[in-house]
Design a protein around this motif. Structure first.
Motif, PDB file in Angstrom:
ATOM      1  N   TYR A 174       1.254  -1.308   0.056  1.00 50.47           N
ATOM      2  CA  TYR A 174       0.287  -0.076   0.065  1.00 50.47           C
ATOM      3  C   TYR A 174       0.846   1.470  -0.243  1.00 50.47           C
ATOM      4  N   LEU A 175       2.168   1.367   0.222  1.00 54.68           N
ATOM      5  CA  LEU A 175       2.941   2.491   0.553  1.00 54.68           C
ATOM      6  C   LEU A 175       4.244   2.675  -0.094  1.00 54.68           C
ATOM      7  N   PRO A 176       5.224   3.476  -0.923  1.00 51.94           N
ATOM      8  CA  PRO A 176       5.831   3.478  -0.969  1.00 51.94           C
ATOM      9  C   PRO A 176       7.622   2.843  -0.253  1.00 51.94           C
ATOM     10  N   ARG A 177       8.483   2.397  -1.076  1.00 50.68           N
ATOM     11  CA  ARG A 177       9.109   2.281  -0.690  1.00 50.68           C
ATOM     12  C   ARG A 177      10.031   2.893   0.951  1.00 50.68           C
ATOM     13  N   GLN A 178      10.154   4.006   0.740  1.00 46.73           N
ATOM     14  CA  GLN A 178      11.047   4.859   1.799  1.00 46.73           C
ATOM     15  C   GLN A 178       9.193   4.825   3.053  1.00 46.73           C
ATOM     16  N   GLU A 179       8.075   5.924   2.778  1.00 44.85           N
ATOM     17  CA  GLU A 179       6.928   5.021   3.450  1.00 44.85           C
ATOM     18  C   GLU A 179       6.858   4.493   4.311  1.00 44.85           C
ATOM     19  N   LEU A 379       9.581  19.053  17.165  1.00 45.79           N
ATOM     20  CA  LEU A 379       8.783  19.169  15.588  1.00 45.79           C
ATOM     21  C   LEU A 379       8.251  18.320  15.583  1.00 45.79           C
ATOM     22  N   MET A 380       9.229  16.804  15.278  1.00 42.34           N
ATOM     23  CA  MET A 380       8.837  15.456  15.085  1.00 42.34           C
ATOM     24  C   MET A 380       8.258  14.476  15.714  1.00 42.34           C
ATOM     25  N   LEU A 381       8.263  14.757  17.420  1.00 39.49           N
ATOM     26  CA  LEU A 381       7.291  14.033  18.328  1.00 39.49           C
ATOM     27  C   LEU A 381       6.083  14.174  17.927  1.00 39.49           C
ATOM     28  N   PRO A 382       4.973  15.370  17.924  1.00 37.98           N
ATOM     29  CA  PRO A 382       3.232  15.027  17.045  1.00 37.98           C
ATOM     30  C   PRO A 382       3.495  14.997  16.289  1.00 37.98           C
ATOM     31  N   THR A 385       3.460  10.438  16.841  1.00 38.30           N
ATOM     32  CA  THR A 385       2.766  10.186  17.426  1.00 38.30           C
ATOM     33  C   THR A 385       1.599   9.960  16.585  1.00 38.30           C
ATOM     34  N   ALA A 386       0.730  10.946  15.990  1.00 42.51           N
ATOM     35  CA  ALA A 386       0.114  10.736  14.499  1.00 42.51           C
ATOM     36  C   ALA A 386      -0.020   9.585  13.969  1.00 42.51           C
ATOM     37  N   LEU A 387       1.314   9.323  12.915  1.00 42.78           N
ATOM     38  CA  LEU A 387       1.296   8.302  12.703  1.00 42.78           C
ATOM     39  C   LEU A 387       1.645   7.065  13.453  1.00 42.78           C
ATOM     40  N   LEU A 388       1.916   6.727  14.270  1.00 47.55           N
ATOM     41  CA  LEU A 388       0.887   6.253  15.322  1.00 47.55           C
ATOM     42  C   LEU A 388       0.207   5.661  15.093  1.00 47.55           C
ATOM     43  N   LEU A 389      -1.307   6.428  15.326  1.00 48.03           N
ATOM     44  CA  LEU A 389      -2.240   6.560  15.784  1.00 48.03           C
ATOM     45  C   LEU A 389      -2.448   5.837  14.920  1.00 48.03           C
ATOM     46  N   CYS A 390      -2.178   7.217  13.210  1.00 53.55           N
ATOM     47  CA  CYS A 390      -2.744   6.505  12.272  1.00 53.55           C
ATOM     48  C   CYS A 390      -2.203   5.391  11.600  1.00 53.55           C
ATOM     49  N   LEU A 417       1.900  11.289   6.311  1.00 51.52           N
ATOM     50  CA  LEU A 417       1.937  11.235   7.421  1.00 51.52           C
ATOM     51  C   LEU A 417       4.209  11.806   7.146  1.00 51.52           C
ATOM     52  N   ALA A 418       3.930   9.894   6.810  1.00 59.32           N
ATOM     53  CA  ALA A 418       5.284   9.483   7.178  1.00 59.32           C
ATOM     54  C   ALA A 418       6.259  10.359   5.688  1.00 59.32           C
ATOM     55  N   ARG A 419       6.172  10.507   5.039  1.00 57.52           N
ATOM     56  CA  ARG A 419       6.385  11.363   3.563  1.00 57.52           C
ATOM     57  C   ARG A 419       6.505  12.512   4.103  1.00 57.52           C
ATOM     58  N   LEU A 420       5.709  13.320   5.522  1.00 59.88           N
ATOM     59  CA  LEU A 420       6.525  14.905   5.560  1.00 59.88           C
ATOM     60  C   LEU A 420       7.538  14.742   7.062  1.00 59.88           C
ATOM     61  N   GLU A 421       7.424  12.980   8.287  1.00 60.37           N
ATOM     62  CA  GLU A 421       8.344  13.187   8.912  1.00 60.37           C
ATOM     63  C   GLU A 421       9.600  12.666   8.313  1.00 60.37           C
ATOM     64  N   LEU A 422       9.825  12.099   6.991  1.00 58.77           N
ATOM     65  CA  LEU A 422      10.930  12.195   6.069  1.00 58.77           C
ATOM     66  C   LEU A 422      11.461  13.374   5.702  1.00 58.77           C
ATOM     67  N   TRP A 423      10.816  13.896   5.421  1.00 55.69           N
ATOM     68  CA  TRP A 423      11.053  15.374   4.687  1.00 55.69           C
ATOM     69  C   TRP A 423      11.158  16.011   5.743  1.00 55.69           C
ATOM     70  N   LEU A 424      10.484  16.095   6.864  1.00 47.35           N
ATOM     71  CA  LEU A 424      10.837  17.202   7.934  1.00 47.35           C
ATOM     72  C   LEU A 424      12.788  16.578   8.455  1.00 47.35           C
ATOM     73  N   ALA A 425      12.965  15.680   8.851  1.00 45.74           N
ATOM     74  CA  ALA A 425      14.297  14.974   8.547  1.00 45.74           C
ATOM     75  C   ALA A 425      15.559  15.251   8.285  1.00 45.74           C
ATOM     76  N   GLU A 426      14.811  15.434   7.138  1.00 47.47           N
ATOM     77  CA  GLU A 426      15.954  15.590   5.796  1.00 47.47           C
ATOM     78  C   GLU A 426      16.152  17.662   5.935  1.00 47.47           C
ATOM     79  N   ARG A 427      15.216  17.847   5.994  1.00 42.73           N
ATOM     80  CA  ARG A 427      15.231  19.943   6.232  1.00 42.73           C
ATOM     81  C   ARG A 427      16.387  19.946   7.956  1.00 42.73           C
TER      82      ARG A 427
END
Length: 699
Positions: A174-179, A379-382, A385-390, A417-427
């Protein structure tokens, strides 16, 4: 006379001392019990197998789980049953092989292996970490033929790897490789699907704990089931039991990592106290959890992740509340602003308390710490948390095989949410000067002064705040002076960072904020990126790929996805590939003859032996990189993968192979064995002085 005196003295003891003495006695008895269990387990299991070091034999073993793909190899946990057709007391090994076996967990495999001992330098050495996982030896698959025999009946434990594999395949569908790799790491604990760049980003900003199943994940999942069951008309004890059972199944699914066991035991004690109408004590719960883990597995203390988890939890339990009160106190005159900022201040207090308590171990092991830990966690903990709950309803819907139309909205939410988390970590990872290396004692002194000054307001009365401000200004002045002295100290110093082993290795030359990556065989771009991040290198001048192999080209492609090198150095007969040609990096082709190439400003290298030898002159010291094992001559520093190299060198950095070396070689003081995850730094000063140190990578 003595008896009467002793009895009177014991009766006259302060009543407050007796509980302290009893507590000390219990602590000593507990420590003695754990130490006795450790010695018994060591001599019964680990020591009994150490004589196999360097032995090559035909082995019959039981494969316990699916392989973990790392460093272009596959690693299996296996239980040895027979050696050379003779039954032995079963023991666990970590089997390394170049290709995956055609088998499923708990199949029987027979092949020829070469046993070796893990490196044992330091408290958190590779040996101690592997012992915490149950592995007493390592083994290299040296045979070309591997026969696997399926079982007629599989044990109940084989269901867990099968369920984990089914869930991972469903997530990947269901999800791309990185996500997909991020969600799998959060839910099943399998981090092998994460790309090297993703893990490098999380490590650089101090958030690698988010990728390992720990108390954070257990707390979020516990909150999910607590919220779910709180809406049902059930007794309190039934609700608590309904929350503890799913958590235990999640613990089994992730393979019982020590940090997750610690969190589960603490949460179970909380639920038990809540069911009995008692008030839980977090500090006692932490002590009971550590005791349970050490009694069941005495080697757990050698697991760095477990130690950091315990220290971080201890900091949260003991220091987060006083720190929160200190931070929120200046806002008491602004009630609305105080009410609005209370969640943020609470998150800051929790993060700071966890970081401060785990900081000594992190500095002693890694030789530094990331400066962006506080900002990144806020920035990343919220988002996490949302990613785990989803992800929980998503994985439940996939497991029950809901219709695709019902699963896709959950998958879309998880993927976003996973893509946003990865993007934020990269930035965040791209911010320069995000990691401080405390190799210089001056920085350790400055850090100690800053922490001491920061702790003063906790015990200081209000009239003395002016003295605190003056002291803080002095600390800032000392820090600024330390930065200037640090710059002057490292000016024109050339550092060689060497990482990897025979199969995956890289050498980096660093000077005045510039760096050049030199490849030896199949290079490890993950190690290269983390080494560059630790030295806060913003300018990557050159990448030299001397070997004609797909591993080396893959290293260059991975590195180019993170960095923008000034130029790529290749030999004219090497295959480039479309990805490298489209990377917009200038490519300089070299001839396989004697020539000189520029690597850094003022640093040149001579290529000889038809491209098989690279000779560098660094601050009056001669360094030879033996690329093909055929180099000869004399030098001060030699980097090679050949134990019997023809080059005569004062210091040799040997890229350690999988099989063990002879005792005479490993004990020689002029050899540095380069191991996985533990790069060696050779600092060459302008006066020719050389200092060598080793610090492990955060993986």
């Amino acid at each position: 006379m003595d008896k009467r005196t002793g009895g009177k003295a014991s009766r006259n003891l302060d009543p407050r001392i007796k509980p302290a003495l009893a507590s000390c006695a219990i602590a000593l008895l507990t420590a003695g019990l754990v130490l006795g269990l450790y010695c018994h387990r060591w001599y019964r299991v680990a020591e009994a197998a150490q004589h196999l070091d360097g032995v090559q034999a035909q082995v019959r073993m039981e494969i316990l789980d699916r392989p973990q793909a790392r460093y272009n190899r596959y690693y299996y946990p296996a239980r040895v049953l027979e050696i050379n057709d003779q039954e032995v007391e079963p023991f666990l090994i970590r089997l390394s092989c170049g290709e995956a076996f055609y088998c499923v967990p708990y199949d029987i495999a027979e092949t020829e292996v070469l046993f070796y001992r893990f490196p044992s330098e330091g408290l958190y050495s590779t040996r101690n970490a592997q012992l915490a996982d149950g592995n007493v030896l390592g083994a290299y698959c040296s045979g070309y033929e591997v026969s696997t025999v399926p079982r007629a009946f599989y044990p109940g434990e084989s269901m867990l790897p099968a369920i984990r594999s089914l869930l991972e395949r469903a997530i990947s569908g269901y999800l791309p490789r990185q996500e997909s790799g991020l969600v799998q790491a959060l839910l099943t604990g399998n981090r092998s699907k994460l790309t090297p760049s993703v893990y490098a980003h999380f490590s650089r900003i101090g958030c690698s704990h988010m990728l390992a199943v720990s108390g954070l994940h257990m707390s979020v999942i516990a909150a999910f089931f607590t919220l779910l069951l709180s809406r049902l008309p059930l007794p309190k004890a039934v609700r608590n039991l309904g929350c503890a059972v799913p958590l235990f199944f999640y613990l089994m699914l992730t393979g019982f990592p020590p940090s997750a066991i610690r969190s589960y035991v603490m949460f179970f004690l909380y639920l038990l106290a809540n069911s009995l109408g008692r008030r839980p004590d977090s500090l006692n719960s932490l002590g009971v959890a550590v005791l349970v883990i050490c009694l069941t597995n005495p080697f757990s203390g050698g697991d760095l992740g477990f130690s950091l988890s315990v220290l971080a939890t201890l900091g949260i339990v003991t220091a987060s509340r006083p720190l929160h009160q200190t931070l929120i106190k200046p806002l008491r005159r602004f009630p609305r602003l105080r009410r609005f900022l209370r969640p943020t201040v609470s998150a800051v207090a929790v993060t700071l308390s966890a970081v401060l308590f785990s900081l000594p171990v992190q500095i002693s092991v890694y030789g530094g710490f990331p400066l962006l830990t506080l900002l990144a966690n806020l920035l990343m903990l919220p988002l996490l948390t949302a990613l785990l709950l989803c992800s929980l309803p998503f994985i439940m819907a996939v497991s029950i095989q809901f219709p695709t139309a019902a699963v896709e909205p959950l998958a879309l939410c998880c993927g976003g949410l996973a893509r946003l988390e990865l993007w934020l970590a990269e930035r965040l990872a791209s911010i320069p000067w995000g990691y401080i290396t405390l190799k210089d004692p001056l920085w350790l002194l400055i850090l100690g002064l800053c922490l001491t000054t920061a702790a003063i307001p906790l015990v200081m009365s209000a009239p003395k705040r002016r003295h605190f401000c003056a002291a803080f200004a002095v600390i800032l002045l000392i820090s600024g002076s330390g930065g200037v002295l640090h710059h002057l100290h490292w000016k024109d110093v050339i550092t060689l960072a060497i990482s990897g082993d025979r199969d995956t290795s890289c050498v980096i030359a660093i000077q005045n904020g510039h760096a050049a990556v030199l490849s030896l065989g199949g290079s490890d771009s993950d190690a290269a990126e983390e080494l560059l991040s630790r030295r806060n290198i913003c300018s990557l001048d050159a990448v030299f790929v001397p070997q004609h192999s797909w591993q080396a080209r893959e290293m260059a492609r991975n590195l180019f996805s993170i960095r923008s090198p000034g130029k790529l150095l290749l030999f004219s007969d090497q295959y480039v590939g479309q990805e490298l040609r489209l990377s917009q990096t200038p490519i300089q082709f070299l001839r396989r003859e004697e020539q000189t190439i520029s690597l850094l400003p003022g640093v040149e290298a001579a290529v000889s032996q038809e491209g098989g030898q690279l000779t560098l002159g660094l601050n009056g010291r001669t360094v030879i990189l033996d690329l093909n094992g055929k180099s000869s001559g004399r030098c001060d520093l030699l980097i090679t993968h050949q134990p019997d190299s023809l080059v005569q060198a004062s210091v040799t950095f040997l890229l350690q192979p999988e099989w063990p070396l002879s005792e005479e070689l490993t004990n020689a003081s002029q050899y540095w064995l380069i191991q996985k995850d533990t790069p060696v730094y050779a600092d060459i000063y302008p006066d020719g002085q050389v200092r060598i140190a080793a610090y492990p990578l955060d993986r």
